[in-house]
Design a protein around this motif. Sequence first.
Motif, PDB file in Angstrom:
ATOM      1  N   LYS A   9       0.894  -1.508  -0.449  1.00 42.46           N
ATOM      2  CA  LYS A   9      -0.083  -0.353  -0.026  1.00 42.46           C
ATOM      3  C   LYS A   9       0.602   0.617   0.233  1.00 42.46           C
ATOM      4  O   LYS A   9       0.534   2.196  -0.352  1.00 42.46           O
ATOM      5  CB  LYS A   9      -1.373  -0.215   1.144  1.00 42.46           C
ATOM      6  CG  LYS A   9      -2.200  -1.069   1.027  1.00 42.46           C
ATOM      7  CD  LYS A   9      -2.977  -0.745   1.894  1.00 42.46           C
ATOM      8  CE  LYS A   9      -4.330  -2.059   2.392  1.00 42.46           C
ATOM      9  NZ  LYS A   9      -4.300  -2.393   0.498  1.00 42.46           N
ATOM     10  N   THR A  69       1.425  -1.497  11.690  1.00 43.09           N
ATOM     11  CA  THR A  69       1.527  -0.564  10.254  1.00 43.09           C
ATOM     12  C   THR A  69       0.011  -0.430  10.188  1.00 43.09           C
ATOM     13  O   THR A  69      -0.728  -1.858   9.962  1.00 43.09           O
ATOM     14  CB  THR A  69       2.310  -0.691   9.183  1.00 43.09           C
ATOM     15  OG1 THR A  69       3.564   0.144   9.639  1.00 43.09           O
ATOM     16  CG2 THR A  69       2.162   1.203   8.351  1.00 43.09           C
ATOM     17  N   SER A  70      -1.461   0.204  10.369  1.00 46.62           N
ATOM     18  CA  SER A  70      -2.151   0.324   9.843  1.00 46.62           C
ATOM     19  C   SER A  70      -2.472   0.965   8.969  1.00 46.62           C
ATOM     20  O   SER A  70      -1.665   1.702   8.360  1.00 46.62           O
ATOM     21  CB  SER A  70      -2.859   1.540  11.027  1.00 46.62           C
ATOM     22  OG  SER A  70      -2.759   2.468  10.699  1.00 46.62           O
ATOM     23  N   LYS A  71      -3.812   0.740   8.765  1.00 45.33           N
ATOM     24  CA  LYS A  71      -4.290   1.713   7.242  1.00 45.33           C
ATOM     25  C   LYS A  71      -4.443   3.030   7.453  1.00 45.33           C
ATOM     26  O   LYS A  71      -3.987   4.254   6.460  1.00 45.33           O
ATOM     27  CB  LYS A  71      -5.608   0.720   6.707  1.00 45.33           C
ATOM     28  CG  LYS A  71      -5.122  -0.248   5.797  1.00 45.33           C
ATOM     29  CD  LYS A  71      -6.756  -0.760   5.415  1.00 45.33           C
ATOM     30  CE  LYS A  71      -6.659  -2.771   5.236  1.00 45.33           C
ATOM     31  NZ  LYS A  71      -7.935  -2.842   4.843  1.00 45.33           N
ATOM     32  N   GLU A  72      -4.358   3.707   8.587  1.00 42.53           N
ATOM     33  CA  GLU A  72      -4.900   4.872   8.888  1.00 42.53           C
ATOM     34  C   GLU A  72      -2.788   5.281   8.566  1.00 42.53           C
ATOM     35  O   GLU A  72      -3.339   6.587   8.398  1.00 42.53           O
ATOM     36  CB  GLU A  72      -5.719   4.627  10.461  1.00 42.53           C
ATOM     37  CG  GLU A  72      -7.334   4.663   9.646  1.00 42.53           C
ATOM     38  CD  GLU A  72      -7.260   2.969   9.958  1.00 42.53           C
ATOM     39  OE1 GLU A  72      -6.321   2.015  10.644  1.00 42.53           O
ATOM     40  OE2 GLU A  72      -7.993   2.490  10.100  1.00 42.53           O
ATOM     41  N   ASP A  73      -2.345   4.570   9.289  1.00 47.87           N
ATOM     42  CA  ASP A  73      -0.819   5.244   8.956  1.00 47.87           C
ATOM     43  C   ASP A  73      -0.381   5.299   7.660  1.00 47.87           C
ATOM     44  O   ASP A  73      -0.218   6.557   7.649  1.00 47.87           O
ATOM     45  CB  ASP A  73       0.574   4.410   9.522  1.00 47.87           C
ATOM     46  CG  ASP A  73      -0.073   3.691  11.753  1.00 47.87           C
ATOM     47  OD1 ASP A  73      -0.217   4.683  11.665  1.00 47.87           O
ATOM     48  OD2 ASP A  73      -0.007   2.775  11.315  1.00 47.87           O
ATOM     49  N   LYS A  75      -2.723   6.033   5.325  1.00 42.99           N
ATOM     50  CA  LYS A  75      -3.408   7.399   4.896  1.00 42.99           C
ATOM     51  C   LYS A  75      -3.401   9.116   5.415  1.00 42.99           C
ATOM     52  O   LYS A  75      -3.206   9.471   4.927  1.00 42.99           O
ATOM     53  CB  LYS A  75      -5.407   7.356   5.608  1.00 42.99           C
ATOM     54  CG  LYS A  75      -6.120   8.465   5.160  1.00 42.99           C
ATOM     55  CD  LYS A  75      -6.047   8.331   3.691  1.00 42.99           C
ATOM     56  CE  LYS A  75      -7.581   9.419   3.305  1.00 42.99           C
ATOM     57  NZ  LYS A  75      -7.943   9.197   1.524  1.00 42.99           N
ATOM     58  N   GLU A  76      -2.778   8.661   6.566  1.00 43.38           N
ATOM     59  CA  GLU A  76      -1.950  10.085   7.805  1.00 43.38           C
ATOM     60  C   GLU A  76      -0.635  10.562   6.446  1.00 43.38           C
ATOM     61  O   GLU A  76      -0.316  11.358   5.864  1.00 43.38           O
ATOM     62  CB  GLU A  76      -1.683   9.534   8.743  1.00 43.38           C
ATOM     63  CG  GLU A  76      -1.602  10.922   9.559  1.00 43.38           C
ATOM     64  CD  GLU A  76      -0.704  10.466  10.925  1.00 43.38           C
ATOM     65  OE1 GLU A  76      -0.128  11.110  11.185  1.00 43.38           O
ATOM     66  OE2 GLU A  76      -1.031   9.600  11.810  1.00 43.38           O
ATOM     67  N   GLU A  78      -0.303   9.984   3.308  1.00 37.04           N
ATOM     68  CA  GLU A  78      -1.102  10.255   2.651  1.00 37.04           C
ATOM     69  C   GLU A  78      -1.400  11.700   2.139  1.00 37.04           C
ATOM     70  O   GLU A  78      -1.275  12.493   1.748  1.00 37.04           O
ATOM     71  CB  GLU A  78      -2.099   9.275   2.028  1.00 37.04           C
ATOM     72  CG  GLU A  78      -2.998   9.513   0.407  1.00 37.04           C
ATOM     73  CD  GLU A  78      -4.163   9.103  -0.075  1.00 37.04           C
ATOM     74  OE1 GLU A  78      -3.989   9.164  -1.581  1.00 37.04           O
ATOM     75  OE2 GLU A  78      -4.202   8.500   0.693  1.00 37.04           O
ATOM     76  N   GLU A  79      -1.893  11.928   3.774  1.00 31.75           N
ATOM     77  CA  GLU A  79      -1.890  13.643   3.344  1.00 31.75           C
ATOM     78  C   GLU A  79      -1.137  14.598   4.243  1.00 31.75           C
ATOM     79  O   GLU A  79      -0.968  16.177   3.503  1.00 31.75           O
ATOM     80  CB  GLU A  79      -3.186  13.555   4.476  1.00 31.75           C
ATOM     81  CG  GLU A  79      -4.821  12.166   4.439  1.00 31.75           C
ATOM     82  CD  GLU A  79      -5.373  12.421   5.993  1.00 31.75           C
ATOM     83  OE1 GLU A  79      -5.157  13.591   7.103  1.00 31.75           O
ATOM     84  OE2 GLU A  79      -6.717  11.880   5.832  1.00 31.75           O
TER      85      GLU A  79
END
Length: 81
Positions: A9, A69-73, A75-76, A78-79
């Motif tokens: 990812k 490591t999470s999907k939220e990590d 996503k963060e 990415e931002e």
Amino acid sequence: AHAIDMAEKLKELFEVKGYEFYLKSPTNQQFIILENDKMDELGKRVEFSFWESYDENRSVVRFATSWSTSKEDIKELEEIL
């Protein structure tokens, strides 16, 4: 297996954002070439490792994922990018 999935990812994110890879790794480590100014700026908000100098103005950095490591990590990141 989770760390590898998250690294894929991460790799996709860097590809979509147009970052240059030093090498494309099948492991939980991804090696990206960054402008030194971008590396300094990003280093204030994101944890990664300096790997080596690439040329006068760019460096290779290593991003690594782990079991935590999470999907939220992703996503963060990415931002931030």
